[in-house]
Design a protein around this motif. Structure first.
Motif, mmCIF file in Angstrom:
data_model
loop_
_atom_site.group_PDB
_atom_site.id
_atom_site.type_symbol
_atom_site.label_atom_id
_atom_site.label_comp_id
_atom_site.label_asym_id
_atom_site.label_seq_id
_atom_site.Cartn_x
_atom_site.Cartn_y
_atom_site.Cartn_z
ATOM 1 N N ALA A 1 0.757 -1.320 0.068
ATOM 2 C CA ALA A 1 -0.106 -0.110 -0.024
ATOM 3 C C ALA A 1 0.846 1.445 -0.091
ATOM 4 O O ALA A 1 0.273 2.329 0.411
ATOM 5 N N TRP B 1 -1.821 -1.625 -6.800
ATOM 6 C CA TRP B 1 -1.733 -1.123 -5.312
ATOM 7 C C TRP B 1 -2.307 -2.220 -4.138
ATOM 8 O O TRP B 1 -3.437 -2.518 -4.609
ATOM 9 N N ASP C 1 -3.303 -5.233 -2.723
ATOM 10 C CA ASP C 1 -3.479 -6.430 -3.313
ATOM 11 C C ASP C 1 -4.553 -6.254 -4.264
ATOM 12 O O ASP C 1 -5.673 -5.690 -4.223
ATOM 13 N N LEU D 1 -8.585 -6.662 -3.438
ATOM 14 C CA LEU D 1 -9.340 -5.862 -2.751
ATOM 15 C C LEU D 1 -9.501 -4.627 -3.333
ATOM 16 O O LEU D 1 -8.757 -3.832 -3.639
ATOM 17 N N SER E 1 -3.972 -2.131 2.262
ATOM 18 C CA SER E 1 -3.986 -1.114 3.078
ATOM 19 C C SER E 1 -4.391 -1.395 4.475
ATOM 20 O O SER E 1 -4.318 -0.855 5.621
ATOM 21 N N LEU F 1 -0.824 5.362 4.337
ATOM 22 C CA LEU F 1 0.039 4.655 5.132
ATOM 23 C C LEU F 1 1.324 4.212 4.327
ATOM 24 O O LEU F 1 1.080 3.636 3.138
ATOM 25 N N ASP G 1 -7.147 7.331 2.725
ATOM 26 C CA ASP G 1 -7.385 6.962 3.942
ATOM 27 C C ASP G 1 -8.114 5.660 4.260
ATOM 28 O O ASP G 1 -9.072 5.581 3.404
HETATM 29 C C1 LIG Z 1 -9.051 1.435 -4.922
HETATM 30 S S1 LIG Z 1 -8.860 0.891 -3.296
HETATM 31 C C2 LIG Z 1 -7.304 -0.171 -3.589
HETATM 32 C C3 LIG Z 1 -7.153 -0.856 -2.230
HETATM 33 C C4 LIG Z 1 -5.617 -1.499 -2.371
HETATM 34 N N1 LIG Z 1 -5.901 -2.912 -3.573
HETATM 35 C C5 LIG Z 1 -5.578 -2.500 -1.077
HETATM 36 O O1 LIG Z 1 -5.301 -3.747 -1.115
HETATM 37 O O2 LIG Z 1 -5.335 -1.793 -0.184
HETATM 38 C C6 LIG Z 1 -8.109 2.613 -2.806
HETATM 39 C C7 LIG Z 1 -8.353 2.800 -1.072
HETATM 40 O O3 LIG Z 1 -7.614 1.800 -0.159
HETATM 41 C C8 LIG Z 1 -7.233 2.450 0.681
HETATM 42 N N2 LIG Z 1 -5.733 2.779 0.576
HETATM 43 C C9 LIG Z 1 -4.911 2.006 -0.174
HETATM 44 N N3 LIG Z 1 -3.720 2.616 0.012
HETATM 45 C C10 LIG Z 1 -3.756 3.200 1.117
HETATM 46 C C11 LIG Z 1 -2.683 4.168 2.121
HETATM 47 N N4 LIG Z 1 -1.283 4.037 1.761
HETATM 48 N N5 LIG Z 1 -3.096 4.731 3.229
HETATM 49 C C12 LIG Z 1 -4.361 4.563 3.451
HETATM 50 N N6 LIG Z 1 -5.458 4.141 2.757
HETATM 51 C C13 LIG Z 1 -5.007 3.372 1.762
HETATM 52 C C14 LIG Z 1 -8.098 3.688 0.925
HETATM 53 O O4 LIG Z 1 -9.037 3.667 1.595
HETATM 54 C C15 LIG Z 1 -8.345 4.049 -0.958
HETATM 55 O O5 LIG Z 1 -9.398 4.754 -0.703
#
Ligand SMILES: C[S@@+](CC[C@H](N)C(=O)[O-])C[C@H]1O[C@@H](n2cnc3c(N)ncnc32)[C@H](O)[C@@H]1O
Length: 246
Positions: free
Chosen positions: A11, A107, A109, A112, A141, A204, A239
């Motif tokens: 993430a 990004w 996994d 998800l 994340s 994160l 977030d």
């Molecule tokens: C399109 S989804 C992708 C999720 C990703 N596939 C995962 O495994 O976490 C994007 C969402 O994941 C979360 N997210 C992903 N990376 C993040 C990070 N570094 N810090 C906080 N939230 C994160 C947030 O809720 C964001 O709106």
């Protein structure tokens, strides 16, 4: 036959890239990087930094610019389907540029809240390009949030529900614990009750990582204010948070 690796890269922290991901990256000769606007520039940069750190051999980076999407449509499902269609066309054109092993860095996994696997199935179903593909899991994340707050996602033997900000507003909290992603509207402020704990994390694993935890009613204002400041400074925010009754 062409080969494609769909690689979860964690993430945001390059140290969370797994050895399996590194090995898959080293086999690829071209990387398809899907980006989209401001947020995206930095997210694309994380991916290129990961490649610079882990892949020494020659490789190509093929950037695919995400088509814009209507964020507040009446027909949400139809708009998303149309957007996936346009994305699939762009991917198809990109895949056609590579004969050997290609890779997509996803990004977190790929399983998800990510549409890459659906898009790939869609591209295969269209029948214009043929390839075999493998999925490499990544640190989500959610895992990053739990680790940074040193919290277990659920109480012993209880369920954990993973949802979006939109669904949280529509459906409220379920039983057990709830993880909320993709929330552009600080939906936690609409969750009633004085006995809810929140563990919140933004960016994160990235340099601007910010963590806040506590009684939801006591810290919600701080999170809303901080989130708005961070978002204004960077132009985008990502977030995720965990909610649970005490
Ligand atoms: C399109 S989804 C992708 C999720 C990703 N596939 C995962 O495994 O976490 C994007 C969402 O994941 C979360 N997210 C992903 N990376 C993040 C990070 N570094 N810090 C906080 N939230 C994160 C947030 O809720 C964001 O709106």
């Amino acid at each position: 036959m062409r080969e494609l690796s769909v690689i979860g890269i964690g993430a945001g922290d390059p140290d969370q890239v797994t050895m399996q991901a590194v090995k898959a990256m080293r086999r690829a000769e071209a990387f398809f990087v899907i980006g989209k606007g401001a947020e995206k520039r930095e997210l694309v940069e994380v991916r290129t930094a990961i490649l610079a750190e882990y892949v020494e051999g020659p490789h190509r980076i093929i950037e695919i610019t995400d088509p814009p999407r209507d964020r507040t449509p009446e027909d949400y499902t139809g708009v998303v389907q149309d957007w996936h269609e346009r994305r699939a066309e762009l991917l198809e054109a990109a895949f056609e540029q590579v004969d050997g092993v290609g890779a997509i860095l996803v990004w977190g996994d790929p399983a998800l809240y990510d549409s890459t696997l659906r898009m790939i199935e869609h591209v295969l179903a269209r029948g214009r390009v043929d390839f075999d593909y493998t999925v490499i899991p990544g640190v989500t994340s959610i895992a990053a949030l739990a680790a940074r707050h040193r919290v277990v996602l659920h109480r012993i033997g209880e369920p954990v529900h993973v949802t979006t900000g939109r669904k949280l507003r529509e459906q409220g909290l379920g039983t057990g614990s709830t993880v909320v992603m993709l929330d552009g509207d600080t939906s936690f402020t609409e969750v009633p009750g004085d006995d809810i704990h929140i563990w919140w994390g933004a960016y994160l694993g990235m340099p601007d990582e910010t963590l806040i935890a506590g009684n939801l009613r006591e810290v919600e204002h701080e999170i809303v204010t901080r989130r708005a400041q961070l978002r204004a400074n960077k132009g985008w925010i990502m977030d995720v948070y965990l909610l649970r009754a005490f």
